[in-house]
Design an enzyme around this catalytic site. Structure first.
Site, PDB file in Angstrom:
ATOM      1  N   CYS A  66      -6.203  14.385   0.164  1.00  0.00           N
ATOM      2  CA  CYS A  66      -4.892  13.991   0.680  1.00  0.00           C
ATOM      3  C   CYS A  66      -4.513  14.906   1.834  1.00  0.00           C
ATOM      4  O   CYS A  66      -3.765  14.526   2.717  1.00  0.00           O
ATOM      5  CB  CYS A  66      -3.859  14.089  -0.432  1.00  0.00           C
ATOM      6  SG  CYS A  66      -3.877  15.689  -1.236  1.00  0.00           S
ATOM      7  N   GLU A 123       2.709  12.420  -6.003  1.00  0.00           N
ATOM      8  CA  GLU A 123       1.954  13.194  -5.003  1.00  0.00           C
ATOM      9  C   GLU A 123       1.053  12.194  -4.288  1.00  0.00           C
ATOM     10  O   GLU A 123       0.058  11.744  -4.847  1.00  0.00           O
ATOM     11  CB  GLU A 123       1.117  14.278  -5.696  1.00  0.00           C
ATOM     12  CG  GLU A 123       1.920  15.277  -6.515  1.00  0.00           C
ATOM     13  CD  GLU A 123       2.740  16.226  -5.650  1.00  0.00           C
ATOM     14  OE1 GLU A 123       2.469  16.311  -4.439  1.00  0.00           O
ATOM     15  OE2 GLU A 123       3.667  16.851  -6.181  1.00  0.00           O
ATOM     16  N   LYS A 159      -4.210   9.043 -17.892  1.00  0.00           N
ATOM     17  CA  LYS A 159      -4.996   7.877 -17.455  1.00  0.00           C
ATOM     18  C   LYS A 159      -6.026   8.427 -16.487  1.00  0.00           C
ATOM     19  O   LYS A 159      -5.713   8.848 -15.372  1.00  0.00           O
ATOM     20  CB  LYS A 159      -4.090   6.861 -16.758  1.00  0.00           C
ATOM     21  CG  LYS A 159      -4.571   5.430 -16.854  1.00  0.00           C
ATOM     22  CD  LYS A 159      -5.926   5.154 -16.227  1.00  0.00           C
ATOM     23  CE  LYS A 159      -5.824   4.790 -14.770  1.00  0.00           C
ATOM     24  NZ  LYS A 159      -7.158   4.719 -14.103  1.00  0.00           N
ATOM     25  N   GLN A 165     -14.471   1.484  -1.313  1.00  0.00           N
ATOM     26  CA  GLN A 165     -13.980   2.418  -0.301  1.00  0.00           C
ATOM     27  C   GLN A 165     -14.966   2.477   0.875  1.00  0.00           C
ATOM     28  O   GLN A 165     -14.570   2.507   2.039  1.00  0.00           O
ATOM     29  CB  GLN A 165     -13.778   3.798  -0.958  1.00  0.00           C
ATOM     30  CG  GLN A 165     -13.399   4.931  -0.028  1.00  0.00           C
ATOM     31  CD  GLN A 165     -12.068   4.723   0.669  1.00  0.00           C
ATOM     32  OE1 GLN A 165     -11.345   3.750   0.415  1.00  0.00           O
ATOM     33  NE2 GLN A 165     -11.743   5.611   1.595  1.00  0.00           N
ATOM     34  N   GLU A 222      -4.282   5.914   6.351  1.00  0.00           N
ATOM     35  CA  GLU A 222      -5.039   7.002   5.735  1.00  0.00           C
ATOM     36  C   GLU A 222      -6.390   6.418   5.323  1.00  0.00           C
ATOM     37  O   GLU A 222      -6.450   5.525   4.475  1.00  0.00           O
ATOM     38  CB  GLU A 222      -4.297   7.518   4.492  1.00  0.00           C
ATOM     39  CG  GLU A 222      -5.001   8.686   3.859  1.00  0.00           C
ATOM     40  CD  GLU A 222      -4.489   9.006   2.446  1.00  0.00           C
ATOM     41  OE1 GLU A 222      -4.150   8.072   1.706  1.00  0.00           O
ATOM     42  OE2 GLU A 222      -4.446  10.188   2.118  1.00  0.00           O
ATOM     43  N   VAL A 278       0.384   2.549  -4.304  1.00  0.00           N
ATOM     44  CA  VAL A 278       0.526   2.523  -5.768  1.00  0.00           C
ATOM     45  C   VAL A 278       1.741   3.353  -6.194  1.00  0.00           C
ATOM     46  O   VAL A 278       2.476   2.971  -7.116  1.00  0.00           O
ATOM     47  CB  VAL A 278      -0.774   3.019  -6.455  1.00  0.00           C
ATOM     48  CG1 VAL A 278      -0.564   3.158  -7.954  1.00  0.00           C
ATOM     49  CG2 VAL A 278      -1.930   2.066  -6.177  1.00  0.00           C
ATOM     50  N   GLY A 321      -1.996   9.844  -6.108  1.00  0.00           N
ATOM     51  CA  GLY A 321      -2.782   8.718  -5.614  1.00  0.00           C
ATOM     52  C   GLY A 321      -2.190   8.180  -4.330  1.00  0.00           C
ATOM     53  O   GLY A 321      -1.461   8.887  -3.617  1.00  0.00           O
ATOM     54  N   SER A 322      -2.468   6.936  -4.054  1.00  0.00           N
ATOM     55  CA  SER A 322      -2.065   6.360  -2.771  1.00  0.00           C
ATOM     56  C   SER A 322      -0.560   6.060  -2.729  1.00  0.00           C
ATOM     57  O   SER A 322       0.076   5.839  -3.766  1.00  0.00           O
ATOM     58  CB  SER A 322      -2.843   5.064  -2.530  1.00  0.00           C
ATOM     59  OG  SER A 322      -2.578   4.163  -3.580  1.00  0.00           O
TER      60      SER A 322
END
Ligand code: NAD
Length: 485
Positions: A285, A251, A176, A330, A382, A233, A229-230
């Site tokens: 990250c 991650e 994806k 963002q 973050e 999620v 990702g975050s």
């Protein structure tokens, strides 16, 4: 919008339009102008891709690891031939300066090379047994269909970190793509076809997370999900995939501490702090967002750090230090947060839109803040933006305590001339990656990356540890019967 390039899904070695006819617009982060239309996929498109990946699985997993390694080596070589095209796409979609995009492509090629080589290894272990004449070995086997979900911050690296270990282990893939980096995923798909990868082994679904991503996570025929990702999620994915006990590798985010001790080389520390906080516009990250400085050198470091931050060049040209944020959402999020601050907190940067080349697009200047209460929003959240907060500490013990005062635990760095302090810090800090006298980022293809706490779920990718994410372990034992000889 009629002239915009259309980026479709990639299923069974061919382009496929979204079944719903829905197209999303991808905007250029530097100009804010529309740059492509992207397939707005849904569960029907995901099901088609998963079915194709499932059908390709038997043949792909039946190749020997060495044969699969050869396919990967061919992909690596094709990436090398097309490195300029790939880098141009990364630069345009993300707005990062060309030299950074080129370095990212080189890292992705190295990742392909590393896992191509694993085809010659893919080692298991031999084990002893309590039973005479019994031998036992551990063997890696493919899991099935791997659903890979990636963000756009380092788009080709994010794809490479997942697709190559997944493929070498014998899995077929449905990726994806990140909605803000659709083109690079498409170029990689075309490239796998041109490198001779069998159709259906690597498929790409475009679209947003809530529709395409969620459908991939929920699909009962996806055996392993690897998500970068975050943290928010990641939690949803773990819940949904956990329901059907699919394997999940997460991650996630970071709020990474960077410690400057009184015996550090201050210029070096300021240089690395600026790279850690502001390169890639802070969209890492592993970005350093909490900078702790020992009191006696706080003033000197603050001056050197601010000087470095103010010297950084924003823009998309060769030699620029950082580009814009990835999208309007963002950008507006960061503007809102910074807009609430008092001017007393601002050391440098902020919301002013100079110089003239950053008047349009989603630019935030390198921003340093200080004197923030530890219950403030910025201290905890973050931001994924070029914003760092300065704090002071008295003793190394206090520095560790403050560094660990977060739910995250991805990376950490310390600058000190003392090997004892550095080693002590490395043992005490709760982070999956600890760096001494360098930045909070900088992992390489053979180094396992991942975090403590809400930065992940304990898995590590890439490095050899990624093989554990993408393979089943089978223990095979045999009794050889000496009396039959
Ligand atoms: P995000 O979580 O919003 O999106 C990441 C990906 O997940 C995108 O492809 C998105 O479409 C998809 N997605 C969104 N909702 C989904 C859902 N409900 N189900 C399935 N998929 C869904 O993250 P982002 O803003 O794109 O990226 C920034 C975040 O990524 C930061 O938190 C950053 O720290 C993290 N990150 C982590 C690492 C790491 O290795 N630990 C590396 C890079 C980025």
């Amino acid at each position: 919008m009629g002239d915009l390039i259309k980026i479709r899904n990639w299923i069974a070695g061919k382009e496929a339009s979204p079944s719903s006819g829905l197209w999303l617009t991808k905007f250029n982060p530097h100009s804010g102008e529309p740059m492509s239309e992207v397939a707005g996929s849904n569960s029907v498109d995901v099901a088609a891709a998963v079915q194709v990946a499932r059908s390709a699985f038997d043949d792909w997993s039946s190749f020997t690891p060495l044969q699969r390694g050869q396919f990967l080596a061919d992909i690596a070589s094709k990436m090398g031939e097309r490195r300029d095209i790939l880098a141009a796409c990364v630069a345009e979609e993300t707005g990062k300066p060309p030299q950074d995009a080129a370095a990212e492509v080189s890292g992705a090629i190295l990742q392909a090379d590393f896992f191509a080589g694993e085809g010659m290894r893919l080692y298991g272990r031999t084990l002893t047994s309590s039973m005479p004449h019994k031998s036992s070995r551990l063997q890696r086997e493919a899991i099935g269909v791997a659903g890979l979900i990636v963000p756009s911050n380092t788009p080709i690296a994010n794809i490479a970190w997942k697709m190559f270990p997944a493929l070498i282990c014998g899995n077929t893939v449905v990726l994806k793509a990140a909605e803000d980096a659709p083109g690079i995923a498409h170029l990689m798909a075309e490239l796998t076809r041109d490198a001779g990868l069998p159709d259906g082994v690597f498929n790409v679904i475009q679209g947003d997370g809530g529709s395409a991503g969620a459908a991939l996570v929920a699909h009962p025929d996806v055996d392993v999900i690897s998500f970068t990702g975050s943290t928010s999620v990641g939690r949803k994915i773990a819940t949904i995939a956990g329901e059907r006990l699919a394997r999940v590798s997460l991650e996630l985010g970071g709020k990474n501490p960077f410690i400057v001790c009184d015996d550090a080389n201050i210029d070096e520390a300021a240089k690395w702090a600026a790279l850690s906080a502001f390169s890639n516009a802070g969209q890492r990250c592993a970005a350093a967002s909490r900078i702790y400085v020992q009191k006696s050198v706080y003033g000197t470091f603050k001056e050197a750090f601010a000087k470095k931050a103010n010297s950084l060049k924003l823009g998309i040209d060769e030699g620029c230090d950082l580009g814009p944020l990835i999208n309007k959402r963002q950008y507006e999020f960061v503007v809102e947060i910074l807009g609430k601050l008092s001017s007393e907190n601002l050391v440098c940067g902020g919301l002013e839109r100079t110089p003239s080349n950053i008047r349009s697009g989603y630019y935030i200047r390198p921003t340093i803040l200080e004197s923030l209460p530890t219950d403030s929003e910025i201290h905890k959240l973050e931001l994924f933006a070029p914003v760092a907060c300065l704090y002071s500490f008295d003793t190394p013990e206090e520095a560790v305590e403050k560094a660990n005062d977060t739910d995250y635990g991805l990376t950490a760095a310390i600058h000190t001339a003392s090997i004892d302090r550095a080693e002590w810090f490395a043992r005490k800090v709760r982070a999956g990656v600890v760096n001494i006298n360098i930045g909070t980022y900088g992992s390489e293809p053979h180094m396992p990356f991942g975090g403590f706490g809400v930065s992940g779920n304990g898995t590590r990718e890439p490095g050899l540890e990624a093989l554990d994410v993408y393979s089943e372990l089978k223990n095979i034992s045999v009794l050889s019967r000496p009396f039959l000889i």
